[in-house]
Structures are given as C-alpha cells and as structure tokens.
Design a protein around this motif. Structure first.
Motif, PDB file in Angstrom:
ATOM      1  N   PHE A  32       0.742  -1.260   0.039  1.00 43.23           N
ATOM      2  CA  PHE A  32      -0.523  -0.115  -0.087  1.00 43.23           C
ATOM      3  C   PHE A  32       0.763   1.076  -0.095  1.00 43.23           C
ATOM      4  N   PHE A  33       2.305   1.335   1.465  1.00 42.89           N
ATOM      5  CA  PHE A  33       2.393   2.493   0.937  1.00 42.89           C
ATOM      6  C   PHE A  33       3.648   3.326  -0.509  1.00 42.89           C
ATOM      7  N   HIS A  34       3.455   1.964  -0.702  1.00 44.80           N
ATOM      8  CA  HIS A  34       4.801   1.480  -1.853  1.00 44.80           C
ATOM      9  C   HIS A  34       4.232   2.746  -2.704  1.00 44.80           C
ATOM     10  N   TRP A  35       3.178   2.344  -3.559  1.00 49.42           N
ATOM     11  CA  TRP A  35       2.193   2.519  -4.002  1.00 49.42           C
ATOM     12  C   TRP A  35       1.156   4.017  -3.668  1.00 49.42           C
ATOM     13  N   PHE A  36       0.778   4.178  -2.796  1.00 55.11           N
ATOM     14  CA  PHE A  36       0.192   5.535  -1.980  1.00 55.11           C
ATOM     15  C   PHE A  36       1.861   6.987  -2.722  1.00 55.11           C
ATOM     16  N   VAL A  37       3.090   6.180  -2.208  1.00 54.16           N
ATOM     17  CA  VAL A  37       4.536   7.162  -2.347  1.00 54.16           C
ATOM     18  C   VAL A  37       4.372   7.773  -3.489  1.00 54.16           C
ATOM     19  N   PHE A  38       4.067   6.155  -4.247  1.00 51.28           N
ATOM     20  CA  PHE A  38       3.591   6.696  -6.601  1.00 51.28           C
ATOM     21  C   PHE A  38       3.182   7.536  -6.802  1.00 51.28           C
ATOM     22  N   VAL A  39       1.605   7.727  -6.238  1.00 52.63           N
ATOM     23  CA  VAL A  39       0.817   8.844  -6.432  1.00 52.63           C
ATOM     24  C   VAL A  39       1.467  10.036  -5.887  1.00 52.63           C
ATOM     25  N   LEU A  40       1.601  10.270  -5.107  1.00 52.56           N
ATOM     26  CA  LEU A  40       2.143  11.872  -4.396  1.00 52.56           C
ATOM     27  C   LEU A  40       3.176  12.047  -4.703  1.00 52.56           C
ATOM     28  N   VAL A  41       4.616  11.065  -5.028  1.00 53.13           N
ATOM     29  CA  VAL A  41       4.944  11.628  -6.144  1.00 53.13           C
ATOM     30  C   VAL A  41       4.596  12.475  -7.249  1.00 53.13           C
ATOM     31  N   ILE A  42       4.203  11.605  -8.263  1.00 50.43           N
ATOM     32  CA  ILE A  42       3.835  11.847  -9.360  1.00 50.43           C
ATOM     33  C   ILE A  42       3.225  12.962  -8.748  1.00 50.43           C
ATOM     34  N   ALA A  43       1.964  13.077  -8.282  1.00 49.03           N
ATOM     35  CA  ALA A  43       1.003  14.616  -7.699  1.00 49.03           C
ATOM     36  C   ALA A  43       1.811  15.842  -7.828  1.00 49.03           C
ATOM     37  N   ALA A  44       3.283  15.536  -6.547  1.00 49.74           N
ATOM     38  CA  ALA A  44       3.838  15.862  -6.815  1.00 49.74           C
ATOM     39  C   ALA A  44       5.013  16.785  -8.022  1.00 49.74           C
ATOM     40  N   PHE A  45       5.455  16.087  -9.023  1.00 49.46           N
ATOM     41  CA  PHE A  45       5.553  16.348  -9.512  1.00 49.46           C
ATOM     42  C   PHE A  45       5.105  17.264 -11.421  1.00 49.46           C
ATOM     43  N   VAL A  46       3.958  16.310 -10.648  1.00 49.08           N
ATOM     44  CA  VAL A  46       2.944  17.842 -11.529  1.00 49.08           C
ATOM     45  C   VAL A  46       2.485  18.564 -11.174  1.00 49.08           C
TER      46      VAL A  46
END
Length: 187
Positions: free
Chosen positions: A12-26
């Motif tokens: 869960f944390f792996h994929w949640f961080v993935f989504v957060l990092v994409i959102a931060a980059f966007v």
C-alpha cells in the motif's frame, strides 16, 4: 522458511508514495506555467509543499513497516544485481525522506509559514536568502535525481517481469503464488 511476499502495508505505502510523487511532480511542473507571484503559481507551490509533507510521513511509515516486517529477498540469484537492487531501494528511501526536509527548509529560509492540514510548523531556522537559494538548489537536485532513479527502478521491475520472468513485480502487486520447498503453491 524464507519470506516470499511483501507485507500488505508495504505494498500500500509503495503505491501510495508513487501516486504522491507523481502528484508532487505535476504540481511543481504546472507551477512554471504561471507568472511569478500569481495566485495559481503560489497554489501550485502550496500543493507541492503539502504533498511533500505527506510523502515524508508516508515514507516514515513505510520504513517502519519495512523494518518491522522485513522484505522478501531479491529474486535475482546474481549477488551483484541483488546488492544493486537493495542499494537502489535504500537510496530511494533516503531521497524521499530527505527531499521534503529540504523543501521545508526552503520555505522557512524564505520566511514563509508552513501549513499542514490546519497546523503550522514551528520555525526551525531564521530566514536567510542565501541559505534559501542553497537549499532550493539541493531540493531541486534531489527532485531531479528522483526522476532518474524512479525511471531506473520502474525499468528494472519491468525488465525482471518481462525479460527474466521472475515474480518481482507480482510480489509488489500482491499477485504472487510462491512455491514452497515441497512444491505446493501457497497464496
């Protein structure tokens, strides 16, 4: 018996961080589309900052879960590649924890309050324009490094899945049936 799966919280944390990092980059890339000082630009910076704080908290939780429950051994039998995979994971963990700290310092050296869901962080440093510029450079370097490292991480996972055909990617998707010593399949 060796561990063959990631703990569900790790997944869960792996994929949640993935989504957060994409959102931060966007958010930070979108910032460049607006003129300096404009409300949309400031909103992008604020959103980026809040997401960065979330990344820090989620990564801290992810690290606690990993240290508590462990992680399965890399599936590649070559020691060099297994060591490289382990080093990559710890480097990603470090950057994902350190980068938000430099983001916080950037705002504080700039004399800005940092809000996080209604709370205001205490001022850890005295505003200083020279330090703000230095910290900004470090934060940007770490962010740009993430683009590169995440790309390598994703390509390595896809390479192991499609070329080597091992269960590395399936383990992070929680879709693995690991074989026991007796040859019986477990879920």
């Amino acid at each position: 018996m060796s561990k063959t799966k990631y703990h569900p919280a790790s997944i869960f944390f792996h994929w949640f961080v993935f989504v957060l990092v994409i959102a931060a980059f966007v958010a930070i890339e979108l910032k460049g589309q607006f003129p300096k000082g404009s409300e949309p630009r400031e909103l992008c910076k604020t959103v980026h900052g809040v997401i960065g704080q979330l990344i820090f908290l989620v990564m801290a939780l992810r690290l606690i879960v990993r240290l508590t429950y462990g992680a399965p051994k890399p599936t590649n039998p070559k020691p060099f590649l297994a060591s490289l995979a382990t080093a990559m994971h710890w480097l990603l963990y470090a950057i994902l924890l350190i980068s938000p700290i430099f983001g916080l310092l950037y705002f504080q050296y700039g004399g800005k309050e940092i809000h996080f869901f209604g709370l205001v962080w205490p001022q850890f440093v005295t505003p200083n324009p020279e330090m703000k510029k230095l910290v900004e450079g470090i934060h940007e370097f770490l962010g740009n490094s993430l683009y590169f490292l995440i790309g390598i991480h994703a390509l390595a996972g896809l390479w192991q899945h499609y070329v080597i055909r091992d269960d590395t990617l399936r383990r992070m998707l929680n879709k693995v049936c690991a074989q026991t010593k007796a040859g019986v399949m477990n879920k």
